[in-house]
Design a protein around this motif. Structure first.
Motif, PDB file in Angstrom:
ATOM      1  N   LEU A 120       0.036  -9.244  -6.941  1.00 54.53           N
ATOM      2  CA  LEU A 120      -0.200  -7.866  -6.661  1.00 54.53           C
ATOM      3  C   LEU A 120      -1.430  -7.347  -5.943  1.00 54.53           C
ATOM      4  O   LEU A 120      -1.369  -6.629  -5.116  1.00 54.53           O
ATOM      5  CB  LEU A 120      -0.199  -7.003  -8.074  1.00 54.53           C
ATOM      6  N   ARG A 123      -0.893  -8.341  -2.145  1.00 53.99           N
ATOM      7  CA  ARG A 123       0.186  -7.639  -1.531  1.00 53.99           C
ATOM      8  C   ARG A 123      -0.437  -6.317  -1.339  1.00 53.99           C
ATOM      9  O   ARG A 123       0.021  -5.433  -0.372  1.00 53.99           O
ATOM     10  CB  ARG A 123       1.476  -7.891  -2.434  1.00 53.99           C
ATOM     11  N   PHE A 124      -0.995  -5.778  -2.467  1.00 55.03           N
ATOM     12  CA  PHE A 124      -1.586  -4.439  -2.422  1.00 55.03           C
ATOM     13  C   PHE A 124      -2.341  -4.128  -1.069  1.00 55.03           C
ATOM     14  O   PHE A 124      -2.250  -3.381  -0.046  1.00 55.03           O
ATOM     15  CB  PHE A 124      -2.376  -4.078  -3.624  1.00 55.03           C
ATOM     16  N   HIS A 125      -3.476  -5.087  -0.803  1.00 60.45           N
ATOM     17  CA  HIS A 125      -4.203  -4.995   0.265  1.00 60.45           C
ATOM     18  C   HIS A 125      -3.369  -5.287   1.602  1.00 60.45           C
ATOM     19  O   HIS A 125      -3.800  -4.564   2.691  1.00 60.45           O
ATOM     20  CB  HIS A 125      -5.572  -5.943   0.186  1.00 60.45           C
ATOM     21  N   GLU A 127      -0.466  -4.132   2.166  1.00 56.51           N
ATOM     22  CA  GLU A 127       0.228  -2.891   2.475  1.00 56.51           C
ATOM     23  C   GLU A 127      -0.987  -1.818   2.867  1.00 56.51           C
ATOM     24  O   GLU A 127      -0.321  -0.969   3.576  1.00 56.51           O
ATOM     25  CB  GLU A 127       1.000  -2.492   0.788  1.00 56.51           C
ATOM     26  N   GLN A 128      -2.009  -2.385   2.624  1.00 57.61           N
ATOM     27  CA  GLN A 128      -3.110  -1.256   2.890  1.00 57.61           C
ATOM     28  C   GLN A 128      -3.655  -1.629   4.179  1.00 57.61           C
ATOM     29  O   GLN A 128      -4.644  -0.886   4.617  1.00 57.61           O
ATOM     30  CB  GLN A 128      -4.236  -1.168   1.972  1.00 57.61           C
ATOM     31  N   LEU A 224     -10.073  -4.969  -6.070  1.00 62.48           N
ATOM     32  CA  LEU A 224      -9.553  -4.514  -7.593  1.00 62.48           C
ATOM     33  C   LEU A 224     -10.073  -5.198  -8.469  1.00 62.48           C
ATOM     34  O   LEU A 224     -10.879  -6.240  -8.550  1.00 62.48           O
ATOM     35  CB  LEU A 224      -8.069  -4.997  -7.300  1.00 62.48           C
ATOM     36  N   ASP A 251      -7.933  -1.609 -12.586  1.00 64.63           N
ATOM     37  CA  ASP A 251      -6.720  -1.322 -11.840  1.00 64.63           C
ATOM     38  C   ASP A 251      -5.522  -1.766 -12.297  1.00 64.63           C
ATOM     39  O   ASP A 251      -4.630  -1.201 -12.140  1.00 64.63           O
ATOM     40  CB  ASP A 251      -6.944  -1.909 -10.340  1.00 64.63           C
ATOM     41  N   ARG A 273      -2.636   3.951  -8.621  1.00 62.75           N
ATOM     42  CA  ARG A 273      -3.039   3.532  -7.272  1.00 62.75           C
ATOM     43  C   ARG A 273      -2.103   2.369  -6.915  1.00 62.75           C
ATOM     44  O   ARG A 273      -2.106   2.098  -5.757  1.00 62.75           O
ATOM     45  CB  ARG A 273      -4.542   3.008  -7.452  1.00 62.75           C
ATOM     46  N   LEU A 274      -1.731   1.414  -8.010  1.00 59.98           N
ATOM     47  CA  LEU A 274      -1.042   0.322  -7.552  1.00 59.98           C
ATOM     48  C   LEU A 274       0.506   0.377  -7.920  1.00 59.98           C
ATOM     49  O   LEU A 274       1.155  -0.624  -7.758  1.00 59.98           O
ATOM     50  CB  LEU A 274      -1.719  -1.070  -8.343  1.00 59.98           C
ATOM     51  N   GLY A 277       2.286  -1.343  -5.443  1.00 58.35           N
ATOM     52  CA  GLY A 277       1.601  -2.803  -4.709  1.00 58.35           C
ATOM     53  C   GLY A 277       2.761  -3.839  -4.740  1.00 58.35           C
ATOM     54  O   GLY A 277       2.279  -4.517  -3.997  1.00 58.35           O
TER      55      GLY A 277
END
Ligand SMILES: *Cc1c(COP(=O)(O)O)cnc(C)c1O
Length: 408
Positions: A120, A123-125, A127-128, A224, A251, A273-274, A277
């Motif tokens: 997570l 992959r979150f970063h 996606e950002q 995070l 987070d 926020r996530l 994610g």
């Protein structure tokens, strides 16, 4: 061989022949449990203050949990994640209602929950648009599980032997050391992962202000913050989440061990926020969130409420802590008592053989575990009674007094 007729010693011989040798269990075959009592094949009773390593949160054979599992097994066990099931929705809602988190993902174990957190985070970063944020920061003496990803962020060399190469991009810092963290965290850090109390590492609580400082450093660096609440979460420290009293909200966090009272279930809980994610297709678990495991999880929460279990953890945890402090001052075999809630440990003196203490406790009829090599760990079920604690503590005192004589 029919297991109904085999004696304990026959079963032990059989176990050594057919099971992999990755464990070194005590020579006991348990066949039944009730509350804090375990019964072996020969019918001998043991007082269980280990709670299956913080898993049997409501004791063995709790009738409400057993009935919920039986009922759900007959109704619906599994439909795959191509569909919703009512129990998973209810359990996710209940966790969201009781915590600062907004979304839940289910899996089956602690290691798997931590794998999910690591994926997570990366992959979150991604996606950002920050695909170069891949580094993970973890702590010395941490324990996050045995799969290769979770193992790679576990800060204990003994678990790494012969398992390499491990995941690259992992930095370790001493626990409770803010300056060390400040020195490694930066624009490539995806996440910092830590336990609110290091459990397997030897029951090492976060120092006052540590979690707050880590939160601030993560915010400054754009990393995070992930808490591994597999052992500390779900009431073990007297609050629903272990880190609650610090006021720090990570987070995301991982959960497992006690959340379904002994039925395999893991989860991660994340803030809004996530929420996106892990987009569709990025992560999954075949068994994760099955209706049967979630029904067990719901039954545990019902028992928490109906039997005021968290209040019991605060009251009996304080009592256990007091009594362990007394033992630490009275006994030469003990140097320190530490922990929180019903996650407590006695640090044994140099020269005391921890394995021998553990075996002597079993011989005396009390099941405990060791942590961090030299810590006698208490993780009884969360509804343990004062009488059971007193009974166990009397045995601990007697065994340790004798141990010190032998060591002297
Ligand atoms: C037990 C534990 C794990 C691993 O859980 P498994 O279900 O054995 O994979 C991870 N983190 C912590 C803090 C634990 O105590």
């Amino acid at each position: 061989m029919s297991s109904h007729e085999a004696t304990q010693s026959e079963l032990l011989t059989r176990a050594r022949a057919v099971q992999l040798g990755n464990y070194a269990p005590a020579p006991l075959v348990f066949t039944r449990g009730e509350g804090r009592r375990l019964y072996d094949r020969d019918g001998r009773a043991f007082l269980d203050l280990s709670g299956g390593v913080a898993v049997n949160s409501v004791g063995h054979g709790h009738p409400v949990l057993a009935a919920a599992i039986a009922e759900q097994a007959a109704r619906l066990m599994h439909v795959s994640n191509l569909f919703y099931n009512d129990r998973a929705i209810e359990l996710a809602s209940a966790i969201v209602d009781r915590t600062a988190f907004d979304r839940v993902y289910f899996c089956n174990s602690g290691a798997e929950a931590n794998e999910s957190l690591l994926k997570l985070a990366r992959r979150f970063h991604h996606e950002q648009g920050q695909g170069d944020r891949v580094e993970l920061v973890s702590t010395h003496r941490s324990f996050h599980g045995r799969t290769l990803g979770a193992l790679s962020v576990t800060g204990q060399d003994k678990y790494h032997v012969g398992m390499g190469p491990l995941l690259p991009g992992v930095r370790f810092v001493p626990y409770n050391d803010v300056d060390a963290l400040r020195a490694v965290i930066g624009p490539r850090t995806a996440a910092v992962l830590l336990e609110p109390v290091q459990a397997e590492g030897g029951i090492i609580p976060a120092a006052p202000g540590y979690l707050e400082s880590v939160r601030a450093l993560c915010d400054e660096a754009g990393a995070l913050l992930l808490f591994d609440e597999v052992q500390t979460g779900y009431g073990r420290l007297g609050t629903f989440m272990g880190a609650e009293r610090s006021g720090v909200v990570p987070d995301a966090c991982s959960l497992a061990k006690g959340i379904a009272g002994g039925f395999p279930l893991g989860a991660i809980a994340v803030t809004e926020r996530l929420a996106n994610g892990l987009p569709p297709g990025s992560h999954a678990s075949t068994f994760g969130g099955n209706a049967l495991a979630c029904a067990a999880g719901l039954a545990v929460l019902r028992i928490f409420d109906e039997e005021s279990v968290l209040e019991n953890v605060v009251r009996e945890g304080d009592y256990l802590g007091q009594r362990l402090l007394e033992l630490a001052t009275q006994l030469d075999a003990v140097v320190e008592a530490r922990g929180d809630g019903l996650l407590r440990g006695l640090v044994l003196s140099d020269g005391v053989d921890p394995g021998a203490v553990w075996r002597a406790m079993l011989d005396a009829g009390v099941a405990l575990t060791l942590a961090g090599g030299n810590v006698l760990r208490f993780t009884p079920s969360l509804n343990v009674t004062r009488e059971e604690l007193d009974e166990g503590l009397a045995t601990v005192a007697a065994v340790l007094a004798k141990t010190a004589e032998v060591a002297a």
